[in-house]
Motif scaffolding. Structure first.
Motif, PDB file in Angstrom:
ATOM      1  N   TYR A  33       1.257   8.749 -89.481  1.00 51.82           N
ATOM      2  CA  TYR A  33       1.259  10.201 -89.355  1.00 51.82           C
ATOM      3  C   TYR A  33       0.205  10.820 -90.271  1.00 51.82           C
ATOM      4  O   TYR A  33      -0.536  11.729 -89.889  1.00 51.82           O
ATOM      5  CB  TYR A  33       2.655  10.731 -89.683  1.00 51.82           C
ATOM      6  CG  TYR A  33       2.760  12.230 -89.788  1.00 51.82           C
ATOM      7  CD1 TYR A  33       2.680  13.031 -88.648  1.00 51.82           C
ATOM      8  CD2 TYR A  33       2.948  12.845 -91.025  1.00 51.82           C
ATOM      9  CE1 TYR A  33       2.785  14.402 -88.743  1.00 51.82           C
ATOM     10  CE2 TYR A  33       3.063  14.217 -91.123  1.00 51.82           C
ATOM     11  CZ  TYR A  33       2.985  14.995 -89.984  1.00 51.82           C
ATOM     12  OH  TYR A  33       3.083  16.352 -90.087  1.00 51.82           O
ATOM     13  N   ILE A  34       0.105  10.300 -91.499  1.00 56.42           N
ATOM     14  CA  ILE A  34      -0.892  10.818 -92.440  1.00 56.42           C
ATOM     15  C   ILE A  34      -2.302  10.534 -91.924  1.00 56.42           C
ATOM     16  O   ILE A  34      -3.184  11.395 -91.981  1.00 56.42           O
ATOM     17  CB  ILE A  34      -0.684  10.202 -93.843  1.00 56.42           C
ATOM     18  CG1 ILE A  34       0.650  10.665 -94.405  1.00 56.42           C
ATOM     19  CG2 ILE A  34      -1.820  10.586 -94.773  1.00 56.42           C
ATOM     20  CD1 ILE A  34       1.013  10.057 -95.736  1.00 56.42           C
ATOM     21  N   VAL A  35      -2.494   9.323 -91.391  1.00 52.11           N
ATOM     22  CA  VAL A  35      -3.812   8.976 -90.845  1.00 52.11           C
ATOM     23  C   VAL A  35      -4.158   9.915 -89.690  1.00 52.11           C
ATOM     24  O   VAL A  35      -5.278  10.429 -89.590  1.00 52.11           O
ATOM     25  CB  VAL A  35      -3.831   7.499 -90.379  1.00 52.11           C
ATOM     26  CG1 VAL A  35      -5.132   7.182 -89.662  1.00 52.11           C
ATOM     27  CG2 VAL A  35      -3.633   6.571 -91.563  1.00 52.11           C
ATOM     28  N   ALA A  36      -3.157  10.181 -88.843  1.00 52.49           N
ATOM     29  CA  ALA A  36      -3.393  11.068 -87.708  1.00 52.49           C
ATOM     30  C   ALA A  36      -3.781  12.458 -88.186  1.00 52.49           C
ATOM     31  O   ALA A  36      -4.708  13.085 -87.654  1.00 52.49           O
ATOM     32  CB  ALA A  36      -2.137  11.144 -86.839  1.00 52.49           C
ATOM     33  N   TRP A  37      -3.097  12.929 -89.222  1.00 55.76           N
ATOM     34  CA  TRP A  37      -3.444  14.240 -89.790  1.00 55.76           C
ATOM     35  C   TRP A  37      -4.888  14.245 -90.278  1.00 55.76           C
ATOM     36  O   TRP A  37      -5.645  15.181 -90.035  1.00 55.76           O
ATOM     37  CB  TRP A  37      -2.497  14.555 -90.957  1.00 55.76           C
ATOM     38  CG  TRP A  37      -3.012  15.618 -91.873  1.00 55.76           C
ATOM     39  CD1 TRP A  37      -2.941  16.967 -91.669  1.00 55.76           C
ATOM     40  CD2 TRP A  37      -3.702  15.437 -93.106  1.00 55.76           C
ATOM     41  NE1 TRP A  37      -3.535  17.629 -92.705  1.00 55.76           N
ATOM     42  CE2 TRP A  37      -4.012  16.717 -93.606  1.00 55.76           C
ATOM     43  CE3 TRP A  37      -4.085  14.308 -93.844  1.00 55.76           C
ATOM     44  CZ2 TRP A  37      -4.690  16.906 -94.798  1.00 55.76           C
ATOM     45  CZ3 TRP A  37      -4.757  14.500 -95.033  1.00 55.76           C
ATOM     46  CH2 TRP A  37      -5.063  15.787 -95.510  1.00 55.76           C
ATOM     47  N   HIS A  38      -5.259  13.154 -90.943  1.00 56.83           N
ATOM     48  CA  HIS A  38      -6.599  13.033 -91.505  1.00 56.83           C
ATOM     49  C   HIS A  38      -7.650  13.133 -90.399  1.00 56.83           C
ATOM     50  O   HIS A  38      -8.678  13.798 -90.544  1.00 56.83           O
ATOM     51  CB  HIS A  38      -6.706  11.689 -92.229  1.00 56.83           C
ATOM     52  CG  HIS A  38      -8.058  11.410 -92.814  1.00 56.83           C
ATOM     53  ND1 HIS A  38      -8.430  11.884 -94.046  1.00 56.83           N
ATOM     54  CD2 HIS A  38      -9.110  10.697 -92.336  1.00 56.83           C
ATOM     55  CE1 HIS A  38      -9.660  11.481 -94.297  1.00 56.83           C
ATOM     56  NE2 HIS A  38     -10.100  10.758 -93.285  1.00 56.83           N
ATOM     57  N   LEU A  39      -7.372  12.473 -89.268  1.00 61.86           N
ATOM     58  CA  LEU A  39      -8.365  12.442 -88.197  1.00 61.86           C
ATOM     59  C   LEU A  39      -8.371  13.737 -87.393  1.00 61.86           C
ATOM     60  O   LEU A  39      -9.425  14.178 -86.932  1.00 61.86           O
ATOM     61  CB  LEU A  39      -8.083  11.250 -87.272  1.00 61.86           C
ATOM     62  CG  LEU A  39      -8.173   9.878 -87.952  1.00 61.86           C
ATOM     63  CD1 LEU A  39      -7.761   8.778 -86.993  1.00 61.86           C
ATOM     64  CD2 LEU A  39      -9.590   9.627 -88.488  1.00 61.86           C
TER      65      LEU A  39
END
Lengths: 234, 436
Positions: free
Chosen positions: B193-199
């Motif tokens: 989820y954090i990675v998705a937010w980052h992208l």
């Protein structure tokens, strides 16, 4: 409830319910706060004392389990260690009940309670009354079971044994000093299978303290508007 | 027909007592008494004490106070600073950066503590100020922390799993092992989820920090060694079959005391505070268990569990439909009750139903933990929400809004568990049997 034993000429329910109520009514007529404050201080000390005792038994659990592990590694048998740890567990839980209550550690659904000032006082009082009655019921039957275990000489189902002098020493607390000589004369130096009444004593003491604490804090709420605050998480 | 009325009265009393803020343990006892009076002529009081005494003096339960104590000791050490220092260098290069310290920190602390609130406060008191100072968006900091802290319930040692195991008589060791892989998968979902937010939201990324040399990364990691050793001692000894759950808890307490002493944070004040705090928490759970033990007995006389199990059987409900229905049920219950209370309250009814449907009880334990994890962050009553409110001064509404995506991820976790039940059952089945 046909089995209420009369205590000092009056049925037990009169001592548990009527006498405190009459006392409270009497106190109400005078100045409750100034009269009750010293009582509150003593009671708080008692709850804390029981809490410390509970903490001691928590350390006993740790000690027993460590001893059990060491015994297993070194090939020594430690009979009844699990039973003893269970007794210590019960002692920890029961002794700490009142202490946990007064520190707001017991949880409740507080959604209606915090609705407004009226519910904060009166719903709280009603809930405490229900809780106090339940706890009194709990304590009454804990004591009864404890007495019956002693009467039937109920023994442990496992392999745990205690020295007889320990039983005699604890029995001393429940007898008059002039009976002590006779008591010790009859006591042997053997190890006997643990009678169930011994580990059940903390249950009786702890549940009575919980009931007392609930009635006590109900009075505090009504007289002094003092509430049990939920334990804050730092 | 009278049976039906009696059942309605019984459930009504349950809701009234719980709703009117009677302490949960005592409320359960009161309801159980009503049930006994309505449905049986057995003397209620004597039956109550016999049941409660057997439960309260049980050996299996002793793991509970010890694990609570261990968490209390660690909570009072400098562990949170150390964990942040040790973890931060490794998280920095990941997409999403230091936000991952929330997840990794919670996962690591969950492996030495059984409670969600303790995990939340320990990780949060360090990560919230650090992440704020580095300019990460507030909603991500709070949301990921609220969600990840619930891992404390799943990753062993877990108080909820001990309580579940005690109430249905299943091996706590097996339950602990079952929690490991699903816990890590859930942590992976949070990180994704954090990675998705980052992208997806590049505009919200804080300025990239200078990377540090590898040697320094390694030297900073030395701060992680004590806690990793502790995890290894506790979970490793259970896994290798060297110790039972209770013995592992004793090892954990001694390890935590040693760690605190080595840090110089073990004073008489912190020792006694941790001991008294643990005593109170364990008494709190014990009272709920006492009430629940009596309620289970009384529930048996009402015939409600049997009737429901038979009804489920007649309906020919598939296990998946049953699990879906139970998920909804537990989410609603979890809005008002905490995890441990909802587990003990429902087990008497749910257990026969679930066994009837042929669902593995170890797997079901992990399922229950995931759904009560949601309860920690769903309003109006969610324990993590209260803790975070105290820590950040945000409104409950805001906190529950930002942690909503985490609830979604936990629902996804339920789906994954249903699709791949082996996640929970593989490890306990391939476990060496502990002695004793």
């Amino acid at each position: 409830m046909g089995d209420w034993q009369p205590v000092m000429g009056l049925p037990l329910w009169a001592w548990i319910f009527v006498a405190p109520t009459a006392l409270a009514a009497l106190l109400w007529a005078t100045r409750p706060r100034t009269l009750l404050r010293p009582v509150w201080r003593i009671l708080d000390a008692v709850y804390t004392g029981a809490g410390v005792l509970a903490a001691f038994f928590m350390m006993v659990i740790l000690g027993l389990i460590v001893a059990q592990m060491v015994a297993r590694w070194s090939g020594v048998t430690f009979p009844g260690s699990t039973a003893f740890a269970g007794y210590a567990m019960a002692a920890t839980s029961f002794f700490a009940l009142a202490h946990a209550l007064t520190h707001g550690a017991h949880i409740r659904v507080s959604i209606l309670l915090n609705a407004n000032a009226f519910t904060r006082r009166w719903l709280n009082a009603a809930a405490m009354l229900v809780a106090a009655i339940t706890a009194t019921y709990f304590a009454r039957f804990a004591i009864k079971t404890n007495f019956i275990s002693e009467m039937l000489n109920d023994r442990t189902q496992e392999t745990d044994k205690v020295p007889e002098w320990l039983l005699t020493a604890v029995t001393m607390l429940g007898t008059w000093p002039w009976e002590w000589g006779d008591l010790w004369a009859r006591s042997g130096s053997e190890w006997v299978f643990t009678p169930v009444w011994l580990p059940q004593l903390p249950m009786s003491v702890g549940t009575v303290l919980l009931a007392v604490a609930l009635w006590d804090y109900l009075v505090r709420l009504l007289v002094d508007d003092r509430r049990i605050e939920a334990e804050s998480v730092e | 027909m009278t049976e039906l009325y009696a059942t309605i009265i019984f459930l009504f009393v349950l809701f009234v007592l719980l709703g009117s803020s009677v302490w949960i343990g005592l409320a359960l006892m009161g309801v159980a008494w009503v049930g006994m009076e309505l449905f049986t002529t057995r003397p209620a009081g004597d039956a109550m004490i016999t049941t409660i005494w057997t439960g309260a003096s049980s050996w299996t339960l002793t793991a509970l106070p010890l694990f609570i104590w261990m968490g209390e000791i660690l909570y009072r050490t400098r562990l949170s600073q150390d964990m942040f220092r040790g973890l931060a260098p490794w998280m920095r290069p990941l997409p999403g950066g230091l936000l991952h310290t929330n997840i990794a920190g919670c996962t690591l602390f969950a492996a030495v503590s059984g409670s969600s609130a303790a995990t939340l406060t320990t990780v949060g008191k360090m990560s919230i100020p650090e992440l704020r100072a580095r300019g990460y968006p507030e909603y991500m900091i709070i949301g990921t922390l609220a969600g990840a802290a619930t891992l404390g319930l799943m990753i062993p040692p877990s108080l909820t799993l001990i309580v579940y195991g005690v109430s249905i008589n299943e091996s706590i060791t097996k339950l602990f092992m079952a929690g490991i892989i699903p816990g890590l998968v859930l942590a992976g979902l949070f990180m994704a989820y954090i990675v998705a937010w980052h992208l997806l939201r590049p505009s919200e990324r804080p300025a990239r920090e200078a990377s540090i040399p590898f040697a320094e990364m390694l030297s900073e990691s030395r701060f992680l060694i004590p806690v990793l050793l502790l995890v290894l001692a506790v979970i490793g000894s259970i896994y290798a079959g060297l110790a039972t759950a209770t013995e592992a808890a004793a090892v954990g307490v001694i390890g935590a005391l040693t760690l605190a002493a080595a840090q110089g944070s073990l004073t008489w004040a912190t020792f006694s505070a941790s001991l008294m705090g643990a005593t109170r928490t364990s008494a709190m759970i014990a009272l709920i268990l006492m009430g629940a033990a009596f309620l289970s007995l009384s529930m048996g006389f009402t015939g409600l569990p049997r009737a429901l199990a038979a009804w489920i059987d007649e309906m020919g409900l598939s296990p998946i439909t049953l699990i879906a229905a139970l998920t909804v049920f537990y989410i609603i219950l979890g809005m008002f009750l905490d995890g441990i209370s909802s587990v003990v309250l429902t087990m008497a009814i749910v257990e026969p139903m679930v066994r009837q449907a042929g669902i593995d009880m170890i797997w079901f334990g992990i399922f229950v933990v995931v759904v009560v994890e949601m309860a920690q962050v769903t309003p109006p009553i969610g324990f993590n929400l209260f803790v975070l409110q105290g820590m950040t001064r945000h409104e409950i509404g805001y906190i529950s809004k930002v942690s909503l995506p985490m609830v979604g991820l936990m629902l996804l976790m339920v789906v994954i568990l249903v699709a791949v039940p082996d996640l929970a059952t593989w490890l306990p089945e391939n476990l060496r049997q502990a002695p004793g």
